[in-house]
Every structure is written in structure tokens, then in C-alpha cells.
Design a protein around this motif. Structure first.
Motif, short mmCIF file in Angstrom:
data_model
loop_
_atom_site.label_atom_id
_atom_site.label_comp_id
_atom_site.label_asym_id
_atom_site.label_seq_id
_atom_site.Cartn_x
_atom_site.Cartn_y
_atom_site.Cartn_z
N ALA A 132 28.40 31.08 -13.55
CA ALA A 132 29.58 31.04 -12.68
C ALA A 132 29.92 29.61 -12.28
N THR A 133 28.91 28.77 -12.10
CA THR A 133 29.16 27.37 -11.73
C THR A 133 29.43 26.52 -12.97
N GLU A 134 28.98 26.98 -14.14
CA GLU A 134 29.21 26.24 -15.38
C GLU A 134 30.66 26.41 -15.86
N ALA A 135 31.30 27.51 -15.50
CA ALA A 135 32.66 27.79 -15.97
C ALA A 135 33.60 26.66 -15.57
N THR A 136 34.47 26.28 -16.50
CA THR A 136 35.35 25.14 -16.29
C THR A 136 36.79 25.44 -16.70
N GLY A 137 37.72 24.82 -16.04
CA GLY A 137 39.13 24.90 -16.42
C GLY A 137 39.60 23.64 -17.10
N SER A 138 38.67 22.76 -17.45
CA SER A 138 39.00 21.48 -18.11
C SER A 138 38.81 21.59 -19.61
N GLY A 139 39.84 21.23 -20.36
CA GLY A 139 39.74 21.26 -21.81
C GLY A 139 38.69 20.29 -22.33
N SER A 140 38.62 19.11 -21.75
CA SER A 140 37.64 18.11 -22.23
C SER A 140 36.21 18.57 -21.94
N THR A 141 36.00 19.20 -20.79
CA THR A 141 34.67 19.72 -20.48
C THR A 141 34.31 20.87 -21.41
N ALA A 142 35.30 21.71 -21.72
CA ALA A 142 35.06 22.80 -22.66
C ALA A 142 34.64 22.25 -24.03
N ARG A 143 35.31 21.20 -24.49
CA ARG A 143 34.93 20.60 -25.77
C ARG A 143 33.49 20.12 -25.73
N ARG A 144 33.11 19.51 -24.61
CA ARG A 144 31.73 19.02 -24.50
C ARG A 144 30.73 20.17 -24.49
N LEU A 145 31.02 21.24 -23.77
CA LEU A 145 30.10 22.37 -23.70
C LEU A 145 29.92 23.02 -25.06
N TRP A 146 31.02 23.21 -25.80
CA TRP A 146 30.90 23.86 -27.11
C TRP A 146 30.37 22.91 -28.18
N SER A 147 30.41 21.61 -27.94
CA SER A 147 29.82 20.68 -28.90
C SER A 147 28.30 20.85 -28.95
N GLN A 148 27.72 21.35 -27.85
CA GLN A 148 26.28 21.57 -27.81
C GLN A 148 25.89 22.83 -28.60
N HIS A 149 26.76 23.84 -28.56
CA HIS A 149 26.50 25.08 -29.28
C HIS A 149 27.83 25.58 -29.86
N PRO A 150 28.24 25.08 -31.01
CA PRO A 150 29.57 25.40 -31.57
C PRO A 150 29.82 26.89 -31.81
N LYS A 151 28.74 27.67 -32.01
CA LYS A 151 28.93 29.10 -32.29
C LYS A 151 28.94 29.94 -31.02
N ALA A 152 28.81 29.32 -29.86
CA ALA A 152 28.72 30.08 -28.61
C ALA A 152 29.96 30.94 -28.38
N SER A 153 29.75 32.12 -27.84
CA SER A 153 30.86 33.01 -27.52
C SER A 153 31.74 32.39 -26.43
N VAL A 154 32.97 32.89 -26.34
CA VAL A 154 33.91 32.44 -25.32
C VAL A 154 34.00 33.52 -24.25
N LEU A 155 33.52 33.20 -23.06
CA LEU A 155 33.51 34.15 -21.96
C LEU A 155 34.41 33.65 -20.83
N LEU A 156 35.08 34.58 -20.17
CA LEU A 156 36.04 34.25 -19.12
C LEU A 156 35.60 34.91 -17.81
N PRO A 157 35.36 34.14 -16.75
CA PRO A 157 34.99 34.75 -15.48
C PRO A 157 36.20 35.43 -14.84
N THR A 158 36.02 36.64 -14.37
CA THR A 158 37.08 37.35 -13.67
C THR A 158 37.01 37.02 -12.18
N GLY A 159 38.09 37.37 -11.46
CA GLY A 159 38.11 37.11 -10.03
C GLY A 159 38.61 35.72 -9.68
N ARG A 160 39.08 34.97 -10.66
CA ARG A 160 39.60 33.62 -10.43
C ARG A 160 41.10 33.60 -10.77
#
Length: 230
Positions: free
Chosen positions: A74-102
Motif C-alpha cells: 500500500a505504501t509502495e503504490a505510486t502515481g508517478s510514471g518515472s517511479t513506476a518505470r524504476r519499480l518495474w525495471s527491477q522485475h520486468p515481468k511483475a504483474s500490474v496491481l491497482l490499489p482500490t479506495g484511492r
């Protein structure tokens, strides 16, 4: 499949259109930058001898390749495109999950009820927001935040007990998988109604509950069998 009527009143099946396969990072960045949705990477599928297994390593994983990889998601979730690129660069195959309630809540129903509800919404001239289909035959209707908290009361207001319907309201503290996330060996999450400029403004749960509760109620009456949309 969604049954729609042509000008002669004959029902036709309208399948979900085939969608271009995108890299998880491309979709995550699009959700963050274009929709202003928070995103976070989850687990992913690892190729085995005969099948794919979840990166979490649990042989009995209930959602292989499609659940949070960390307890602090919940604290890792980001609305920044650049941060998202960095997170997926660590694990390119990682699933894309969206927190609800925001940025949105989600009303989760079976796909048979979901397609019936979409057909009913069309006749009622109710415009849904984005709608996702998961390979385990669920449909996710995106609504304004706060919709999950009042869903139970809205269901009662139209004459149903919330416990009697297969309608799950996902708000704060929950998440949903987004395309192109793949779940186990079942396939990928797809959009039945893609996020576009036309549905940028999400509907309130008040607008969605009537057709969704009706469709879920039809499943109760028919014992979960497929129902016609007329």
C-alpha cells in the motif's frame, strides 16, 4: 459474451475485442500518467518444467502471478510514471496491481452477471466506467471512491440482501489486477471497456448498483446458470 440486439431485435454475441499485448511497465506507466491511478508491481509467473509457478514460491498460491510481492504494497503504490518505470525495471515481468479506495473503488461480479449488467446498462442509457475481465471469470466495474462503503446499503435499497448476491465491493485496503497481468495458467486480465477519455469521469456506485444487483439476482434465481439478456 455480451448479447446485444440489432435493429431487428435479434440478439447477437459480441465477444471482447482482442487486445494488443503490452509490457507490464508500459501499462503501469500509462495508468499512472494518463489516468492518475496508483500502481504497484506484484508477483509474476516463472516458467517451470511443465507449468508456470508464482514467483512467491508457494505451490498452493491462490493467485499465481497476481498478488502483492511485499507486505507494504500500500505504501509502495505510486502515481508517478518515472517511479513506476524504476519499480518495474527491477522485475520486468511483475504483474500490474491497482490499489482500490484511492482514485476508484471496484464492484466485482461474475462475468455472466457482468455481461448481463452491461446489456441492461445499455438499455437504461447508463454509462459505465472502465470494466476489466479476469481469466477466472470475474468482471471489475470501476466506480468513484466511496462506492464500496455504500454498496451494501444500495443493494438493500433495491430489495436484495448483500449476503445473497455474488457482488464484492473493493475499497480501501484492497487491490485489483489490471491488464496485461496474467493469472496462473488461465490467461490475462483484459479490458471489456478500456479506459478512455470518454469514461475518464467514473460513475457513482448509485448508478451501477441497480443493473449489477439485477444481474446478480438473476444468477441467484437460475442457480448460477447462464441467463439471457432479454
Amino acid at each position: 459474451m455480451l448479447c446485444v440486439e440489432d435493429s431487428t431485435g435479434v440478439q447477437n454475441a459480441a465477444p471482447i475485442p482482442r487486445q494488443r499485448t503490452e509490457l507490464p511497465v508500459e501499462s503501469a506507466v500509462m495508468y499512472a500518467e494518463e489516468r492518475h491511478w496508483d500502481v504497484f508491481p506484484g508477483t509474476w509467473l516463472e516458467a517451470g518444467d511443465r507449468t508456470e509457478t508464482c514467483s512467491c514460491g508457494l505451490p498452493d498460491c491462490s493467485a499465481p502471478g497476481a498478488h502483492p510481492a511485499r507486505p507494504d504494497w500500500a505504501t509502495e503504490a505510486t502515481g508517478s510514471g518515472s517511479t513506476a518505470r524504476r519499480l518495474w525495471s527491477q522485475h520486468p515481468k511483475a504483474s500490474v496491481l491497482l490499489p482500490t479506495g484511492r482514485a476508484f473503488d471496484v464492484l466485482d461480479v461474475s462475468d455472466s452477471a457482468g455481461f448481463l449488467a452491461l446489456a441492461r446498462m445499455e438499455r437504461m442509457r447508463v454509462t459505465p466506467g472502465p470494466v476489466a475481465c479476469t481469466p477466472d471469470r470475474r468482471m471489475l466495474f470501476f466506480v468513484l471512491p466511496g462506492g464500496a462503503a455504500k454498496a451494501g446499503g444500495l443493494v438493500r435499497a433495491v430489495g436484495w440482501s448483500p449476503a445473497s448476491l455474488d457482488l464484492i465491493a473493493r475499497g480501501e485496503g484492497h487491490y485489483v489486477p489490471a491488464p496485461p497481468t496474467r493469472i496462473g495458467g488461465m490467461g490475462a486480465v483484459q479490458w471489456a471497456r478500456r479506459p478512455t477519455q470518454a469514461n475518464r469521469w467514473l460513475p457513482d456506485a448509485d448508478e451501477m448498483i441497480n443493473p449489477l444487483a439485477y444481474a446478480c439476482g438473476q444468477e441467484v434465481r437460475t442457480g448460477g446458470q447462464e441467463v439471457r439478456t432479454d
